[in-house]
Design a protein around this motif. Structure first.
Motif, PDB file in Angstrom:
ATOM      1  N   LEU A  42       0.832  -1.204   0.000  1.00 21.07           N
ATOM      2  CA  LEU A  42       0.000   0.000   0.000  1.00 21.07           C
ATOM      3  C   LEU A  42       0.869   1.257   0.000  1.00 21.07           C
ATOM      4  O   LEU A  42       0.623   2.194  -0.760  1.00 21.07           O
ATOM      5  CB  LEU A  42      -0.936  -0.013   1.215  1.00 21.07           C
ATOM      6  N   GLY A  43       1.897   1.269   0.835  1.00 19.53           N
ATOM      7  CA  GLY A  43       2.768   2.440   0.926  1.00 19.53           C
ATOM      8  C   GLY A  43       3.692   2.599  -0.270  1.00 19.53           C
ATOM      9  O   GLY A  43       3.843   3.690  -0.819  1.00 19.53           O
ATOM     10  N   LEU A  44       4.323   1.513  -0.691  1.00 18.40           N
ATOM     11  CA  LEU A  44       5.309   1.621  -1.769  1.00 18.40           C
ATOM     12  C   LEU A  44       4.681   1.855  -3.135  1.00 18.40           C
ATOM     13  O   LEU A  44       5.307   2.464  -4.005  1.00 18.40           O
ATOM     14  CB  LEU A  44       6.198   0.380  -1.802  1.00 18.40           C
ATOM     15  N   ARG A  45       3.468   1.389  -3.352  1.00 22.03           N
ATOM     16  CA  ARG A  45       2.787   1.650  -4.632  1.00 22.03           C
ATOM     17  C   ARG A  45       2.593   3.157  -4.823  1.00 22.03           C
ATOM     18  O   ARG A  45       2.889   3.705  -5.882  1.00 22.03           O
ATOM     19  CB  ARG A  45       1.436   0.940  -4.667  1.00 22.03           C
ATOM     20  N   LEU A  46       2.109   3.810  -3.791  1.00 18.94           N
ATOM     21  CA  LEU A  46       1.888   5.254  -3.870  1.00 18.94           C
ATOM     22  C   LEU A  46       3.212   5.997  -4.010  1.00 18.94           C
ATOM     23  O   LEU A  46       3.370   6.858  -4.888  1.00 18.94           O
ATOM     24  CB  LEU A  46       1.134   5.731  -2.620  1.00 18.94           C
ATOM     25  N   TYR A  47       4.177   5.649  -3.183  1.00 20.85           N
ATOM     26  CA  TYR A  47       5.482   6.311  -3.223  1.00 20.85           C
ATOM     27  C   TYR A  47       6.160   6.143  -4.581  1.00 20.85           C
ATOM     28  O   TYR A  47       6.641   7.107  -5.173  1.00 20.85           O
ATOM     29  CB  TYR A  47       6.387   5.761  -2.113  1.00 20.85           C
ATOM     30  N   GLY A  48       6.197   4.935  -5.097  1.00 18.18           N
ATOM     31  CA  GLY A  48       6.895   4.668  -6.347  1.00 18.18           C
ATOM     32  C   GLY A  48       6.325   5.441  -7.518  1.00 18.18           C
ATOM     33  O   GLY A  48       7.068   6.002  -8.329  1.00 18.18           O
ATOM     34  N   ASN A  49       5.017   5.505  -7.616  1.00 14.68           N
ATOM     35  CA  ASN A  49       4.398   6.215  -8.734  1.00 14.68           C
ATOM     36  C   ASN A  49       4.651   7.714  -8.673  1.00 14.68           C
ATOM     37  O   ASN A  49       4.968   8.338  -9.687  1.00 14.68           O
ATOM     38  CB  ASN A  49       2.895   5.936  -8.763  1.00 14.68           C
ATOM     39  N   ILE A  50       4.510   8.299  -7.501  1.00 11.72           N
ATOM     40  CA  ILE A  50       4.674   9.756  -7.387  1.00 11.72           C
ATOM     41  C   ILE A  50       6.142  10.142  -7.503  1.00 11.72           C
ATOM     42  O   ILE A  50       6.496  11.100  -8.202  1.00 11.72           O
ATOM     43  CB  ILE A  50       4.062  10.272  -6.067  1.00 11.72           C
ATOM     44  N   PHE A  51       7.024   9.391  -6.868  1.00 13.89           N
ATOM     45  CA  PHE A  51       8.456   9.680  -6.935  1.00 13.89           C
ATOM     46  C   PHE A  51       8.969   9.550  -8.370  1.00 13.89           C
ATOM     47  O   PHE A  51       9.714  10.404  -8.862  1.00 13.89           O
ATOM     48  CB  PHE A  51       9.229   8.750  -6.001  1.00 13.89           C
ATOM     49  N   ALA A  52       8.556   8.495  -9.067  1.00 11.94           N
ATOM     50  CA  ALA A  52       8.993   8.294 -10.448  1.00 11.94           C
ATOM     51  C   ALA A  52       8.521   9.430 -11.349  1.00 11.94           C
ATOM     52  O   ALA A  52       9.266   9.887 -12.224  1.00 11.94           O
ATOM     53  CB  ALA A  52       8.484   6.957 -10.970  1.00 11.94           C
ATOM     54  N   GLY A  53       7.301   9.895 -11.132  1.00 11.34           N
ATOM     55  CA  GLY A  53       6.793  11.016 -11.926  1.00 11.34           C
ATOM     56  C   GLY A  53       7.619  12.270 -11.735  1.00 11.34           C
ATOM     57  O   GLY A  53       7.938  12.975 -12.702  1.00 11.34           O
ATOM     58  N   GLU A  54       8.002  12.556 -10.497  1.00 16.33           N
ATOM     59  CA  GLU A  54       8.801  13.752 -10.235  1.00 16.33           C
ATOM     60  C   GLU A  54      10.217  13.609 -10.769  1.00 16.33           C
ATOM     61  O   GLU A  54      10.805  14.566 -11.261  1.00 16.33           O
ATOM     62  CB  GLU A  54       8.796  14.073  -8.746  1.00 16.33           C
TER      63      GLU A  54
END
Length: 195
Positions: free
Chosen positions: A125-137
Motif C-alpha cells: 500500500l505504501g510503496l505503490r503510492l510512493y513509487g508512482n509519485i516519486f517516479a513522476g517527479e
C-alpha cells in the motif's frame, strides 16, 4: 437550493468517495467510513499534485519542496495508519479473541499466510503510492535537465514533452489517490466483516 461551482465539485467528490466505501463495505458501514474515505482521498490527491505545481530545487539539486507522497516515510506512515485502524476496528467489533479468530484463523490452516499478509499489505500500500509519485517527479526533473545539459536549442522539444508528462502525472496522482482509498476500504472491510 441550486448549488453550483465549488459546492458541486465538493459534492461530487463526496459522492465519489462514498461510492468507494459502498462498493467495498456492507451498506450499514458506509455512513461510518464515508468521511474517512473523503478525507483520505483529498489528502492523498492534494499531496500527489503539490510537487507538480510547486517544486523548489536549489542549484545543488537539493529539493526544498516536493510532493509529500514522494517520500517513503509519508506513504508508509499512511499505510501503517490505515492498517492499524483496520486492526483496531476489527478488535473493537469482535473483541480480541473474535478478532484473532476472524482475521487469522478463518479459514482454518491459513494462519502463516494471513500473518504474512498483514506485513505485505502495509508494504504494498505504501510503496505503490510512493513509487508512482516519486517516479513522476524524477522524470519531470530528467526532462527539464535536457535543456540545461544540451542547451536552449532543445527547448521546443522539451516544453511540450514536459507539459505532456505533467498532464500524465496529474492523471497518475488522481488514480493513485483512488487506488489507495479503495484498498484502504478493502483492508478495513476484511477486518470488520465475518469471513
Amino acid at each position: 437550493m441550486k448549488p453550483k461551482g465549488k459546492q458541486n465539485a465538493i459534492e461530487w467528490v463526496i459522492d465519489f468517495t462514498t461510492n468507494i466505501v459502498g462498493d467495498n463495505m456492507p451498506r450499514k458501514e458506509v455512513r461510518n467510513f464515508s468521511l474517512f474515505s473523503f478525507t483520505l482521498f483529498l489528502f492523498i490527491f492534494v499531496a500527489n499534485q503539490i510537487g507538480l505545481i510547486t517544486k523548489i530545487v536549489s542549484g545543488n539539486d537539493v529539493t526544498y519542496w516536493k510532493s509529500p507522497t514522494a517520500n517513503p516515510f509519508v506513504t508508509m506512515g499512511l499505510a501503517l495508519l490505515v492498517l492499524t485502524l483496520a486492526n483496531y476496528l476489527g478488535s473493537e467489533k469482535f473483541g480480541l479473541g473474535g478478532y484473532i479468530k476472524n482475521s487469522f484463523f478463518t479459514p482454518a490452516g491459513l494462519f502463516p499466510i494471513k500473518l504474512m499478509e498483514e506485513f505485505t499489505n502495509v508494504i504494498t500500500l505504501g510503496l505503490r503510492l510512493y513509487g508512482n509519485i516519486f517516479a513522476g517527479e524524477v522524470l519531470l526533473s530528467l526532462i527539464a535537465s535536457v535543456v540545461t545539459s544540451t542547451g536552449w536549442i532543445t527547448l521546443p522539444l522539451v516544453v511540450p514533452l514536459e507539459m505532456i508528462w505533467i498532464a500524465f502525472s496529474l492523471f497518475i496522482g488522481s488514480i493513485q489517490a483512488f487506488v489507495f482509498t479503495t484498498l484502504s476500504m478493502v483492508y478495513i472491510s476484511h477486518k470488520i466483516e465475518v469471513e
